[in-house]
Design an enzyme around this catalytic site. Sequence first.
Site, PDB file in Angstrom:
ATOM      1  N   ASN A 154      -3.544 -15.545   0.584  1.00 41.30           N
ATOM      2  CA  ASN A 154      -4.339 -15.454   1.631  1.00 41.30           C
ATOM      3  C   ASN A 154      -5.459 -13.355   0.899  1.00 41.30           C
ATOM      4  O   ASN A 154      -5.217 -12.953   0.240  1.00 41.30           O
ATOM      5  CB  ASN A 154      -3.393 -13.905   2.095  1.00 41.30           C
ATOM      6  CG  ASN A 154      -3.897 -13.355   3.980  1.00 41.30           C
ATOM      7  OD1 ASN A 154      -4.988 -13.828   4.032  1.00 41.30           O
ATOM      8  ND2 ASN A 154      -2.779 -13.067   4.160  1.00 41.30           N
ATOM      9  N   TRP A 155      -6.647 -13.982   1.356  1.00 44.36           N
ATOM     10  CA  TRP A 155      -7.741 -12.897   0.663  1.00 44.36           C
ATOM     11  C   TRP A 155      -7.945 -12.192   1.623  1.00 44.36           C
ATOM     12  O   TRP A 155      -8.249 -10.870   1.204  1.00 44.36           O
ATOM     13  CB  TRP A 155      -8.435 -13.546   0.403  1.00 44.36           C
ATOM     14  CG  TRP A 155      -8.539 -14.619  -0.952  1.00 44.36           C
ATOM     15  CD1 TRP A 155      -7.567 -15.588  -1.846  1.00 44.36           C
ATOM     16  CD2 TRP A 155      -9.907 -15.815  -1.217  1.00 44.36           C
ATOM     17  NE1 TRP A 155      -7.705 -15.656  -2.668  1.00 44.36           N
ATOM     18  CE2 TRP A 155      -8.950 -16.272  -2.153  1.00 44.36           C
ATOM     19  CE3 TRP A 155     -10.813 -15.828  -1.284  1.00 44.36           C
ATOM     20  CZ2 TRP A 155     -10.259 -17.511  -3.122  1.00 44.36           C
ATOM     21  CZ3 TRP A 155     -11.539 -16.298  -2.131  1.00 44.36           C
ATOM     22  CH2 TRP A 155     -11.275 -17.773  -2.807  1.00 44.36           C
ATOM     23  N   LYS A 156      -7.024 -11.678   2.509  1.00 46.03           N
ATOM     24  CA  LYS A 156      -7.178 -10.776   3.146  1.00 46.03           C
ATOM     25  C   LYS A 156      -8.905 -10.361   4.134  1.00 46.03           C
ATOM     26  O   LYS A 156      -9.911 -11.215   3.615  1.00 46.03           O
ATOM     27  CB  LYS A 156      -6.331  -9.999   3.392  1.00 46.03           C
ATOM     28  CG  LYS A 156      -4.898 -10.389   2.814  1.00 46.03           C
ATOM     29  CD  LYS A 156      -4.008  -9.108   2.823  1.00 46.03           C
ATOM     30  CE  LYS A 156      -2.225  -9.387   3.067  1.00 46.03           C
ATOM     31  NZ  LYS A 156      -1.069  -8.412   2.726  1.00 46.03           N
TER      32      LYS A 156
ATOM     33  N   HIS B 129      -0.038 -13.567  11.118  1.00 45.99           N
ATOM     34  CA  HIS B 129       0.408 -12.958  10.261  1.00 45.99           C
ATOM     35  C   HIS B 129       0.938 -10.639   9.990  1.00 45.99           C
ATOM     36  O   HIS B 129       0.330 -10.730  11.509  1.00 45.99           O
ATOM     37  CB  HIS B 129      -1.318 -12.511   8.692  1.00 45.99           C
ATOM     38  CG  HIS B 129      -0.645 -11.628   7.494  1.00 45.99           C
ATOM     39  ND1 HIS B 129      -0.282 -10.307   7.835  1.00 45.99           N
ATOM     40  CD2 HIS B 129      -0.252 -12.353   6.335  1.00 45.99           C
ATOM     41  CE1 HIS B 129      -0.458 -10.303   6.380  1.00 45.99           C
ATOM     42  NE2 HIS B 129      -0.226 -11.745   5.991  1.00 45.99           N
TER      43      HIS B 129
ATOM     44  N   GLU C  75      -0.026  -8.276   9.770  1.00 46.00           N
ATOM     45  CA  GLU C  75      -1.252  -7.657   9.700  1.00 46.00           C
ATOM     46  C   GLU C  75      -1.954  -8.339  11.175  1.00 46.00           C
ATOM     47  O   GLU C  75      -2.381  -6.782  12.214  1.00 46.00           O
ATOM     48  CB  GLU C  75      -2.425  -7.827   9.475  1.00 46.00           C
ATOM     49  CG  GLU C  75      -2.008  -7.365   7.318  1.00 46.00           C
ATOM     50  CD  GLU C  75      -2.001  -7.770   6.266  1.00 46.00           C
ATOM     51  OE1 GLU C  75      -2.758  -8.223   6.612  1.00 46.00           O
ATOM     52  OE2 GLU C  75      -1.257  -7.385   5.475  1.00 46.00           O
TER      53      GLU C  75
ATOM     54  N   GLU D  79       7.434 -13.563   5.416  1.00 49.36           N
ATOM     55  CA  GLU D  79       6.974 -12.678   4.963  1.00 49.36           C
ATOM     56  C   GLU D  79       7.686 -11.027   5.230  1.00 49.36           C
ATOM     57  O   GLU D  79       7.203 -10.325   6.753  1.00 49.36           O
ATOM     58  CB  GLU D  79       5.434 -12.440   5.295  1.00 49.36           C
ATOM     59  CG  GLU D  79       4.556 -13.902   4.785  1.00 49.36           C
ATOM     60  CD  GLU D  79       2.971 -13.051   4.252  1.00 49.36           C
ATOM     61  OE1 GLU D  79       2.923 -13.822   3.602  1.00 49.36           O
ATOM     62  OE2 GLU D  79       1.863 -12.618   5.405  1.00 49.36           O
TER      63      GLU D  79
ATOM     64  N   GLY E 157       1.932  -5.583   0.075  1.00 51.19           N
ATOM     65  CA  GLY E 157       1.438  -4.327  -0.349  1.00 51.19           C
ATOM     66  C   GLY E 157       1.916  -3.252  -1.035  1.00 51.19           C
ATOM     67  O   GLY E 157       1.894  -2.915  -1.381  1.00 51.19           O
TER      68      GLY E 157
ATOM     69  N   SER F 149       4.597  -9.860  -1.625  1.00 54.18           N
ATOM     70  CA  SER F 149       4.239  -9.079  -3.114  1.00 54.18           C
ATOM     71  C   SER F 149       4.841 -10.196  -4.171  1.00 54.18           C
ATOM     72  O   SER F 149       5.397 -10.250  -5.389  1.00 54.18           O
ATOM     73  CB  SER F 149       5.735  -7.715  -3.647  1.00 54.18           C
ATOM     74  OG  SER F 149       4.915  -6.379  -3.033  1.00 54.18           O
TER      75      SER F 149
ATOM     76  N   GLY G 173      -0.612 -12.418  -1.060  1.00 49.20           N
ATOM     77  CA  GLY G 173      -1.756 -11.029  -1.062  1.00 49.20           C
ATOM     78  C   GLY G 173      -2.525 -10.901  -2.143  1.00 49.20           C
ATOM     79  O   GLY G 173      -3.515 -11.976  -2.736  1.00 49.20           O
ATOM     80  N   GLY G 174      -2.408  -9.800  -2.639  1.00 48.88           N
ATOM     81  CA  GLY G 174      -2.709  -8.798  -3.609  1.00 48.88           C
ATOM     82  C   GLY G 174      -2.746 -10.064  -5.134  1.00 48.88           C
ATOM     83  O   GLY G 174      -4.190  -9.892  -6.323  1.00 48.88           O
TER      84      GLY G 174
END
Length: 251
Positions: free
Chosen positions: A10-12, A96, A98, A168, A174, A214, A235-236
């Site tokens: 997920n590149w957000k 998600h 967010e 999640e 994150g 993470s 993510g990251g």
Amino acid sequence: MTRTPLIAGNWKMHLTRPEAVELAKAVAGASKGLTDREVMIAPAYLSLAAVKEAVTGSPVRVAAQNVAWEKQGAFTGEISPPMLQDVGVDMVILGHSERRHVFGEKNAMINQRLVGALRFGLTPILCVGETLDEREQGNTFKVVAEQLSQGLQDVQAEQMQQVVVAYEPVWAIGTGKTATKEQAQEVHAFIRTALEDLYKKTLADSVRILYGGSVKPENIDSLMAQADVDGALVGGAALQAESFARIINFT
Ligand code: 13P
């Protein structure tokens, strides 16, 4: 029951179009020849078409990070399922954390999006997960069960075969604070039981449940070794070719 593992990035709200294309090409390269697992990347809307083109000919699937439920209409700021399909996208991340916690999306709206996505033939990844506060109050299972039952309202068994679930925990996103493999497995097993209650055991056994929060090269192998962890939503660590390549190639 064999469930094909799915590693999803997920590149957000990261990467310009040229940056996204470059990373997509690297992911395609890293996924070459992999037949026992699926790889998916979810760039920002504006990069979807270019990324889809960049991975054409590779097994990498491209997903959007959200979708509206109608074909078209007065929905300022939204993107419809046929618009995604027009650029070759067939998967979408929904609910998600967010979207829930920064943009205030509730279970009812997430359900609307999910039912709409299915109606147009998109594969949804429904994200669920508790906040730190909810975990500390002992409400993890209650919150997750509610997100599942409300998010999946009116989803028929035959449609459910298309759906992927992602657990999640909000406190792990994150933060560098990954759930332990035991914590992940515990909630994944709970989700499978909840799906069994909503549908049937055979169906629940076939649904892929991804872990997100993470995920890194250092913890992917032990997470994937858990009985009910069928993949990862990253993510990251999905923003760097090298770390995502290592995660894709989990053992
Ligand atoms: P991080 O891997 O950066 O914790 O993000 C997880 C996530 O939200 C994936 O959807």
